[in-house]
Design an enzyme around this catalytic site. Sequence first.
Site, short mmCIF file in Angstrom:
data_model
loop_
_atom_site.label_atom_id
_atom_site.label_comp_id
_atom_site.label_asym_id
_atom_site.label_seq_id
_atom_site.Cartn_x
_atom_site.Cartn_y
_atom_site.Cartn_z
CG HIS A 19 -1.94 -0.97 1.39
ND1 HIS A 19 -2.02 -1.84 2.46
CD2 HIS A 19 -3.00 -1.28 0.59
CE1 HIS A 19 -3.09 -2.62 2.32
NE2 HIS A 19 -3.70 -2.30 1.20
CE LYS A 43 -12.48 -6.93 1.50
NZ LYS A 43 -11.22 -6.36 0.97
NE ARG A 92 -2.91 -7.01 -4.42
CZ ARG A 92 -3.66 -7.21 -3.37
NH1 ARG A 92 -3.12 -7.56 -2.23
NH2 ARG A 92 -4.96 -7.08 -3.44
CB SER A 130 -4.32 -6.75 4.43
OG SER A 130 -3.98 -5.50 3.92
P1 ADP Z 1 -9.96 -3.45 -0.49
O1 ADP Z 1 -10.79 -4.11 0.57
O2 ADP Z 1 -10.60 -2.20 -1.04
O3 ADP Z 1 -9.48 -4.37 -1.58
P2 ADP Z 1 -7.20 -3.35 0.42
O4 ADP Z 1 -6.67 -2.63 1.61
O5 ADP Z 1 -7.04 -4.82 0.37
O6 ADP Z 1 -8.69 -2.89 0.31
O7 ADP Z 1 -6.53 -2.75 -0.89
C1 ADP Z 1 -6.63 -1.38 -1.23
C2 ADP Z 1 -6.02 -1.15 -2.60
O8 ADP Z 1 -4.61 -1.37 -2.52
C3 ADP Z 1 -6.52 -2.09 -3.69
O9 ADP Z 1 -6.57 -1.36 -4.91
C4 ADP Z 1 -5.48 -3.16 -3.75
O10 ADP Z 1 -5.41 -3.75 -5.04
C5 ADP Z 1 -4.22 -2.33 -3.47
N1 ADP Z 1 -3.14 -3.15 -2.92
C6 ADP Z 1 -3.16 -3.95 -1.83
N2 ADP Z 1 -1.97 -4.57 -1.66
C7 ADP Z 1 -1.17 -4.14 -2.67
C8 ADP Z 1 0.16 -4.44 -3.09
N3 ADP Z 1 0.92 -5.33 -2.44
N4 ADP Z 1 0.65 -3.83 -4.20
C9 ADP Z 1 -0.15 -2.96 -4.89
N5 ADP Z 1 -1.41 -2.66 -4.56
C10 ADP Z 1 -1.92 -3.24 -3.48
#
Ligand code: ADP
Length: 159
Positions: A19, A43, A92, A130
């Site tokens: 992130h 979630k 990703r 995460s």
């Molecule tokens: P959500 O529940 O909205 O998917 P996340 O916190 O899992 O929330 O992810 C938020 C954003 O960050 C999403 O667009 C996700 O694809 C991106 N993201 C999460 N991990 C990574 C990573 N390792 N590299 C690039 N983008 C990421």
Amino acid sequence: MKNRIAVYPGTFDPITNGHLDIIERGLKLFDGLIVAIAESHVKEPLFTVDERIKMVREAVKKYKNVKVESFDCLLIDYLHKKNANIILRGLRVISDFEYEFQMALTNRKLAPEIETTFMMTAEGYSYLSSRFIKEIARLGGRFDCFVPPHVAKMVKEKF
Ligand code: ADP
């Protein structure tokens, strides 16, 4: 020229180096970012929204132009409230694509004036999520290299 502010929404449960990489690179494209933490009741997050605000604020405190807030409404309504018209998301692996594509098209249908932009993950973070951090933590593995130190501490305290 007006300032370009993008909203980076997500659950951030917890925030990872993946992130943070998107935030850092997003700042090269936009004048400012609002990291918008979704309450995401569905979630069932490990961290409360207040805990996530605190951990994300700490993680981005070195950046001047990043604000951290939470929201509990439709994302496009949140953008309207903030007078913003750009959504920033990270991409990703291919499996992200279908969900992100669906969400971007739905949001465009609901609010055509809002654009969704995507940044491709840095190679080293392409597998990082995460969910995996929580899984490794639950099983007693090491995950310190994937998150900032204060986040590692907060995760360890939960298990
Ligand atoms: P959500 O529940 O909205 O998917 P996340 O916190 O899992 O929330 O992810 C938020 C954003 O960050 C999403 O667009 C996700 O694809 C991106 N993201 C999460 N991990 C990574 C990573 N390792 N590299 C690039 N983008 C990421």
